[in-house]
Every structure is written in C-alpha cells, then in structure tokens.
Scaffold this motif. Structure first.
Motif: not given
Ligand code: AMP
Ligand code: GLY
Length: 427
Positions: A114-116, A118, A120, A251, A283
């Motif tokens: 998720c961090a890599e 983007d 949510p 997303e 999210e």
C-alpha cells in the motif's frame, strides 16, 4: 471452452457449501468432490476424507480420479502453496499462489505494498521487538490497532481504546499468544467509519467487481461481545454506493493488482477487500485472498452467471471477456452457531427442521455439521447459514428469520438483528 470437468473443492465451511451448490449448477461440471466437506456439501458432492495439509495426497487423489480443476476455499491451504503445488503437478487450480496469498498471510507485506503504490490505508509501522513497539505506542497513544503479522484465524487483531490495552496486546503477541503469526507486529492508526467488504475476481491483470457485502463480526445483537468468524451477512451493501465502489476499484483494487504484477507475483483468484468507509472515502483495512464466510453464501445466492466459467477465466487470464451478472435482489444470511461460540461449546447436538426451513423458500448452507447414525448433528462453532432473497434488506431479513424459526436445534443460537445498519438506512 473446456469439456465437462471433474472438480475438487477444498474446505468444509458454509462458504464451501455455497460454492458447491453453485458449482454443480454449472453445465461445465461433470462431477464434484469435496475434501473434507460436511453433511450439507454431501448433497452436492462426494466428500473425501483427505488431509488438506498433505498436498502430495491431494495431488495423488487428483491423478487417480482424475480431477480436472481444483477450487481452494480457505486461506490456510492458499498461504501454504496448494495452488503452486497443484500447478507444478499439471493440475489446474483456482486461487492465488503462495506468493500472492501474502496479501492475507502477512499484514506487513500488504501495508508495504500500500505504501509503495499509494493505496489508501491506515498509517503503520512494523516491529520485530517488543521494546521498540512499546516505545512507538508512547508516541501514538490510543486508540490504536495492534495486529499479529501472520494468519491467526481472525484473532490476531486488537483495537485498543487505551494505551494499557495496546501495550498488553503487543506483549501478548511477542509472548507467543498467536505463535509464529505474532513474531512480527504491525501497529496502525485507528480508522473511524462503517466497514464493508468488496470482492474482485482477478486473473493477474484484470479485476472484475464481484459484489459487495457487509458482515457482522461480533457475537451479540447490536454488535456487542467478542469477535467471531462472522454471524451473518447481506449483499449488496448499500453503504457502498456506485461512487464509493468506483473509488475503491480505482484507488485500491487496480493498483494492488498492478503492484502484485510488478512484483512478479500476479494475483489470481478472489481478492476480498475489507474496507473502512471514512470521511476521506474508502480505506483498506485488510485483504483476504478468498471468499468471505458467510459473505460467500450471499454472493452465490445472487450470482446469475456460471461460477465455473468465471473461475476458469480467472485461471486462464481471460476475465476481460466476462461480466458477472447478479440478481437485483438482496440476499441475507443468518449464521446459527452452537451455544457458547466463539468460546467452548457442546458437540454432536441434534438438529431438525432443515426441510421445513427450506420449504419457506430459504436455503440452508451447512458449516459444522455431520450425519451420525442418520441424525444431523452440530460438530462446530458456526453450524448453519440460513439464507434468503428479498426485494430489500428488510424483506430478505424477514424471510431468513422465518426459516431460522423453522429449525429445531435447542443447542443453537443466532443474532436476531442481521442487516440492522442497512435497514436503518432503508427506513
Ligand atoms: P482484520 O483482521 O484486519 O480485518 O481486523 C479485524 C477487525 O478489526 C476489522 O474488521 C475492524 O473492525 C478492526 N480494525 C482493523 N484495523 C483497524 C483500523 N486500522 N481501525 C479501526 N478498526 C480496525
Ligand atoms: N467473514 C469474514 C471472513 O471471512 O474473513
């Protein structure tokens, strides 16, 4: 299109009974086997007492029978690499590889993805040492969420409302409360909102929306008491309107698929996103790499398309050509469990009235049941899934409880308020 197939289904829950019921409706299915199955699944499939942790034994059974296609229901065999082993043996299987199943098997893996890319999700940090985790808690304060990294049968998550609770959860993880699963701990920010589940059928490159649902995790009415595997569900989940669905697909699901592909571990199978609908939109709370149980029961009841055809398209990378069709009605399922669940409960208690429940037009999917000397008995915590369709959540709920009331099982209980959030929204 393939000829008619001999199919083996892995699992023994209400999820697998709903899958079995749907699989045998497919013109592509010649015969269904299920390992290990239950008394309900035995109506659709020949149940075989194989040890599903013994992949060599499963492969041998597939070769002898012979089986053309394997459908893996639960997460444990997926995370353990059953699909990899079957494919290495030349047997087609539905579900993700062990690498792709890390989306459920390691919370840290998913948070890093998720961090890599983007995607949510709640802010987080990963820890392998209690001291550092405890120090970090002093910075975050409460409320905060503590998660064992690995598979912990749904029990590895603590939503801590106080710092003391959070510290105790960290210590429990590192003291081995969840075994290997707790050797690493994820600490994440607390998200506020309503939870809902979104399902996507994936073929490695393409993700197709596969319905929405809302589960009821707490054992008691009004969402009280301890967490369970799920006490009831309905589909679709009106909290996920078209705009939120589009947002979640764009997303969350699409970048996940792209990210997994980029890492060389494309995701094939059912991707189940547990979402929090926050002020900022959906999210990701967590991924599961399989159908939900009991969410599968409501999805299968509403699915009009051929499930086997869709699963084959997923495995063969041909989902672009498919658009699953759904009933416009709402499906709702009420889980009947053994008194005492999710704690300890009596076993082999007699159940009657299934035919009377089904005579109301409902469907009863079995989970922990067996036939002992011709008598249906409860053998597990979650035992029956009484499922009905209706024009809305209210009607589906009335029909499901009318069927529940026809079942005669003195040692069983259920929640009486499945669907309450959506019904509040309907009125
Ligand atoms: P999980 O096993 O990750 O689905 O977590 C179990 C339950 O804990 C979820 O269904 C949520 O109700 C809750 N939960 C998990 N993560 C969070 C979070 N970051 N904020 C609030 N609640 C959470
Ligand atoms: N019902 C929640 C799950 O299957 O994980």
């Amino acid at each position: 299109m393939a000829g008619r197939l001999n199919i083996l289904l892995i699992g023994s829950g209400g999820r697998e009974h709903a899958l079995a019921w749907k699989i045998v409706q497919s013109p592509l299915c010649a015969k269904l086997w299920c390992a290990p199955g239950n008394a309900g699944i035995a109506q659709q499939a020949e149940c075989v007492g194989l040890d599903v942790t013994d992949h060599a034994a499963i492969i041998e059974f597939c070769r002898e029978t012979p089986i053309d296609f394997v459908v893996v229901g639960p997460e444990a065999p997926l995370v353990a690499g059953m699909v990899d082993d079957l494919e290495a043996a030349g047997i087609k299987a539905f579900g993700p590889s062990a690498g792709a199943a890390q989306l459920e098997g390691s919370k840290g893996f998913t948070k890093d993805l998720c961090a890599e890319f983007d995607i949510p999700t709640a802010a987080y940090r990963r820890f392998t040492q209690a001291g550092e985790a405890l120090a970090y808690l002093e910075e975050t304060g409460a409320p905060v969420v503590i998660k064992a990294d690995g598979l912990a049968a749904g029990k590895g998550v603590t939503v801590a409302m106080t710092l003391e609770e959070a510290k105790a959860a960290v210590e429990a993880c590192f003291d081995g409360a969840y075994g290997e699963a707790g050797a690493e701990v994820v600490i994440e920010a607390y998200l506020e909102g309503e939870e809902a589940s979104l399902f996507a059928l994936c073929d490695g490159r393409t993700a197709v929306l596969f319905g929405t649902a809302q589960d009821h995790k707490r054992v008691g009415d009004g969402d009280t008491g301890p967490n369970t595997g799920g006490m009831g569900a309905y589909s679709p989940a009106p909290v996920l309107d078209q705009k939120l669905i589009d947002e979640a697909m764009t997303e969350i699901i699409v970048p996940t698929l792209a990210g997994m592909h980029a890492r060389g571990i494309p995701f094939v199978g059912i991707l189940y996103a547990g979402l929090m609908i926050t002020e900022n939109g959906p999210e990701l709370i967590e991924y599961n790499v399989r159908f939900g149980d009991p969410e599968c029961q409501v999805l299968m009841t509403r699915l009009k398309s051929d499930l086997v055809e869709l699963m084959l398209a997923s495995v063969e990378g041909e989902l672009l050509a498919h658009e699953p069709q759904w009933s416009d009605e709402t499906a709702l399922t009420v889980v009947m469990a053994s008194k005492g669940y999710p704690g300890s409960y009596g076993k082999n208690t007699p159940i009657a009235g299934i035919a009377a429940a089904e005579a109301t037009g409902a469907m009863v999917f079995h989970a922990g049941t067996a036939l002992k000397d011709g008598q249906l008995v409860a053998t597990g915590g979650r035992v029956l899934n009484v499922t009905a369709l209706g024009s809305g959540v209210g009607e589906a709920q009335r029909r499901a409880y009318a069927a529940v009331d026809a079942i005669d099982w003195p040692n069983g209980f259920c929640r009486r308020d499945i669907g309450w959030r959506a019904i509040a929204r309907e009125s």
